[in-house]
Motif scaffolding. Structure first.
Motif, mmCIF file in Angstrom:
data_model
loop_
_atom_site.group_PDB
_atom_site.id
_atom_site.type_symbol
_atom_site.label_atom_id
_atom_site.label_comp_id
_atom_site.label_asym_id
_atom_site.label_seq_id
_atom_site.Cartn_x
_atom_site.Cartn_y
_atom_site.Cartn_z
ATOM 1 N N ASN A 61 -4.976 6.252 -0.221
ATOM 2 C CA ASN A 61 -4.921 7.320 0.780
ATOM 3 C C ASN A 61 -6.308 7.855 1.095
ATOM 4 O O ASN A 61 -6.624 8.180 2.259
ATOM 5 C CB ASN A 61 -4.022 8.450 0.278
ATOM 6 C CG ASN A 61 -2.547 8.075 0.293
ATOM 7 O OD1 ASN A 61 -2.177 7.010 0.790
ATOM 8 N ND2 ASN A 61 -1.716 8.947 -0.256
ATOM 9 N N LEU A 62 -7.157 8.012 0.071
ATOM 10 C CA LEU A 62 -8.522 8.487 0.314
ATOM 11 C C LEU A 62 -9.307 7.479 1.151
ATOM 12 O O LEU A 62 -10.085 7.872 2.051
ATOM 13 C CB LEU A 62 -9.224 8.746 -1.020
ATOM 14 C CG LEU A 62 -8.655 9.887 -1.872
ATOM 15 C CD1 LEU A 62 -9.432 10.004 -3.185
ATOM 16 C CD2 LEU A 62 -8.701 11.209 -1.108
ATOM 17 N N LEU A 63 -9.120 6.176 0.898
ATOM 18 C CA LEU A 63 -9.805 5.162 1.702
ATOM 19 C C LEU A 63 -9.269 5.142 3.126
ATOM 20 O O LEU A 63 -10.048 4.968 4.090
ATOM 21 C CB LEU A 63 -9.642 3.789 1.048
ATOM 22 C CG LEU A 63 -10.390 3.597 -0.279
ATOM 23 C CD1 LEU A 63 -10.031 2.267 -0.909
ATOM 24 C CD2 LEU A 63 -11.901 3.685 -0.057
ATOM 25 N N ASP A 64 -7.943 5.305 3.291
ATOM 26 C CA ASP A 64 -7.381 5.363 4.645
ATOM 27 C C ASP A 64 -7.979 6.525 5.426
ATOM 28 O O ASP A 64 -8.314 6.391 6.613
ATOM 29 C CB ASP A 64 -5.859 5.525 4.571
ATOM 30 C CG ASP A 64 -5.164 4.251 4.105
ATOM 31 O OD1 ASP A 64 -5.792 3.179 4.179
ATOM 32 O OD2 ASP A 64 -3.997 4.350 3.654
ATOM 33 N N ASN A 65 -8.078 7.692 4.764
ATOM 34 C CA ASN A 65 -8.648 8.859 5.443
ATOM 35 C C ASN A 65 -10.104 8.616 5.822
ATOM 36 O O ASN A 65 -10.541 8.984 6.917
ATOM 37 C CB ASN A 65 -8.527 10.073 4.520
ATOM 38 C CG ASN A 65 -9.049 11.337 5.148
ATOM 39 O OD1 ASN A 65 -8.426 11.941 6.015
ATOM 40 N ND2 ASN A 65 -10.246 11.751 4.715
ATOM 41 N N ALA A 66 -10.872 7.987 4.905
ATOM 42 C CA ALA A 66 -12.282 7.707 5.219
ATOM 43 C C ALA A 66 -12.409 6.698 6.348
ATOM 44 O O ALA A 66 -13.253 6.865 7.254
ATOM 45 C CB ALA A 66 -12.980 7.187 3.949
#
Length: 484
Positions: free
Chosen positions: A385-390
């Motif tokens: 999820n953090l990579l998707d947001n970035a």
């Protein structure tokens, strides 16, 4: 008995009744003992007066025993024969023998007899007595309780037994009694007064306890009534009244209001969640239905790629909603030991469709320094999820740094996008929140990724924070504790 007031009043009444009965019995016993001791002292005085006369060789027939009705006297010799009794004594018990007819011992000297050498004046003066040659025992007298009948009246007495020795060396025992009628009347009067006062005292105690308990429990009844109204109306914005006191009832009211506040907040979140979830699900479902209907009517116009994209989006949204439901239900994380650096590398390696390459930097000062405990699937979901947001906000670069820090490990995801305004750095972790509302939903996601990431981090004993990344961009840091 279901009423607390009734149980309290009954309990207080029973306790007071037991205490009063015990205190009354103790008082009666003490009173009886004191009056009995006084009667014994009177009997001892009477016995010693008679014993003194015997020590002075006063003839048995001339013994002065005082008031025979108040102090009946019986004198016995060493063999238990009765040698003298007080006037009008008809029956006696409690002195060792119940005989009341004097029987002088055979060897007893003549007391006041006619010997020819003494005239009547000598008899009247008690001639022949040799004062000072006998003695009265100084030992503690023996006491006993018994009865005596004097001139037809039978009564209870306290008897004292005193020994005396006359001039001839004959040991006699004087049994003198003192009446116990006064003691019995006093004890009976006190007992009657106690029995008469006991019901009144118990009624007062029960009434006072009932009133005091009613006053003390009135706030509880107010709380109960308000809770019943809240239950009936389903209005969780209402609150129970809080008493001004600082006692247990006031604390109960405050705790109840705090519980209502938490419940209201939880219900509001649930309602918003259901509403937002319905709204989010409506868009891909409606789009997918439209495409399928168009494809059914005009196969040549079917957008297969769009239908697949909507289906994938619907699948991801459903998975997010199910995960949030499990987290809200209190699902506990696993206890597997994970190497965070390896987990990040594995997750990045599977992201072949990212538009911007992800740089991974792992710094472990010592072996095992990046180990954590938890659920592999949930932690992988957080990193994803953090990579998707970035990827959604980055302009040209996304960096993932893994390092050990303060008894745990940190995963920092940095992008060079527009960043997160400081005023919004708390709100972005709420569910269905987007800061880019102007974008199409297909590009912006459902707004659940960061909410899921923070919930998972919290349940693993860690935390997820966001900060600026220099002049532009955002930096999300996930800290997880080391193995426990």
């Amino acid at each position: 008995m279901r009423s607390v007031r009734a149980r309290a009043a009954l309990g207080a009444t029973v306790v007071v009744a037991l205490a009063l009965v015990a205190a009354g019995l103790a008082a009666l016993l003490v009173l009886r003992a004191n009056l009995t001791d006084q009667a014994g002292l009177q009997a001892e005085v009477a016995a010693r007066e008679t014993a003194g006369q015997l020590a002075l060789d006063v003839p048995y027939g001339r013994l002065e025993t005082g008031d025979e009705e108040d102090h009946p006297v019986q004198v016995t010799d060493e063999d238990g024969r009765v040698v003298a009794v007080s006037k009008d004594l008809e029956a006696i018990s409690g002195t060792g023998t119940d005989r009341v007819t004097p029987q002088p011992p055979p060897a007893a000297p003549e007391k006041g007899g006619d010997d020819g050498d003494r005239d009547d004046d000598d008899d009247d003066d008690g001639a022949g007595a040799d004062p000072g040659r006998g003695e009265v025992s100084t030992d503690e007298p023996d006491f006993s309780n018994g009865t005596a009948t004097v001139d037809g009246d039978r009564a209870d007495y306290r008897f004292a037994s005193v020994e005396a020795t006359d001039s001839a060396g004959l040991t006699l025992t004087v049994h003198a009694g003192a009446p116990l009628a006064a003691e019995q009347r006093a004890v009976a009067s006190v007992r009657a007064a106690m029995l008469a006062a006991l019901p009144v005292v118990l009624l007062v105690v029960a009434g006072v306890t009932w009133l005091v308990t009613r006053r003390a429990l009135r706030p509880v009844e107010d709380i109960r009534r308000e809770m019943a109204a809240i239950t009936a109306s389903e209005d969780l914005s209402r609150r129970v009244p809080e008493p001004a006191s600082r006692d247990e009832v006031a604390r109960l009211a405050r705790t109840t209001n705090e519980t209502l506040t938490a419940l209201e907040s939880s219900v509001d979140r649930q309602r918003r969640f259901v509403a937002d979830a319905s709204h989010e699900l409506r868009s891909p479902i409606a789009s997918l239905r439209t495409q399928l209907e168009v494809g059914a009517a005009h196969p040549e116009l079917l957008d297969v790629q769009g239908a697949v994209a909507d289906t994938v989006r619907l699948q991801v949204l459903a998975a997010d909603l199910l995960l949030l439901a499990r987290l809200d239900a209190g699902e506990r994380p696993g206890n597997a030991r994970l190497e965070l650096g390896a987990l990040v590398r594995e997750e990045v390696s599977q992201r072949t469709g990212d538009r911007i390459p992800v740089a991974v930097v792992v710094s472990a000062p010592e072996p095992g320094g990046l180990e954590v405990t938890g659920s592999r699937g949930q932690l992988a979901r957080v990193i994803g999820n953090l990579l998707d947001n970035a990827q959604r906000h980055a302009v040209s670069s996304v960096t993932v740094e893994v390092r050990a820090e303060r008894g745990g490990a940190v995963v920092a995801v940095t992008d060079d996008g527009a960043g997160v305004p400081e005023s919004e750095r708390t709100r972005i972790f709420e569910r269905f929140v987007r800061l880019d509302d102007a974008r199409a939903r297909d590009d912006g996601g459902a707004g659940l990724g960061l909410a899921i990431a923070r919930d998972v981090a919290t349940r693993h004993g860690g935390r997820l924070t966001v900060a600026g990344a220099g002049e532009r961009g955002a930096r999300f840091e996930l800290w997880l504790p080391g193995p426990r």
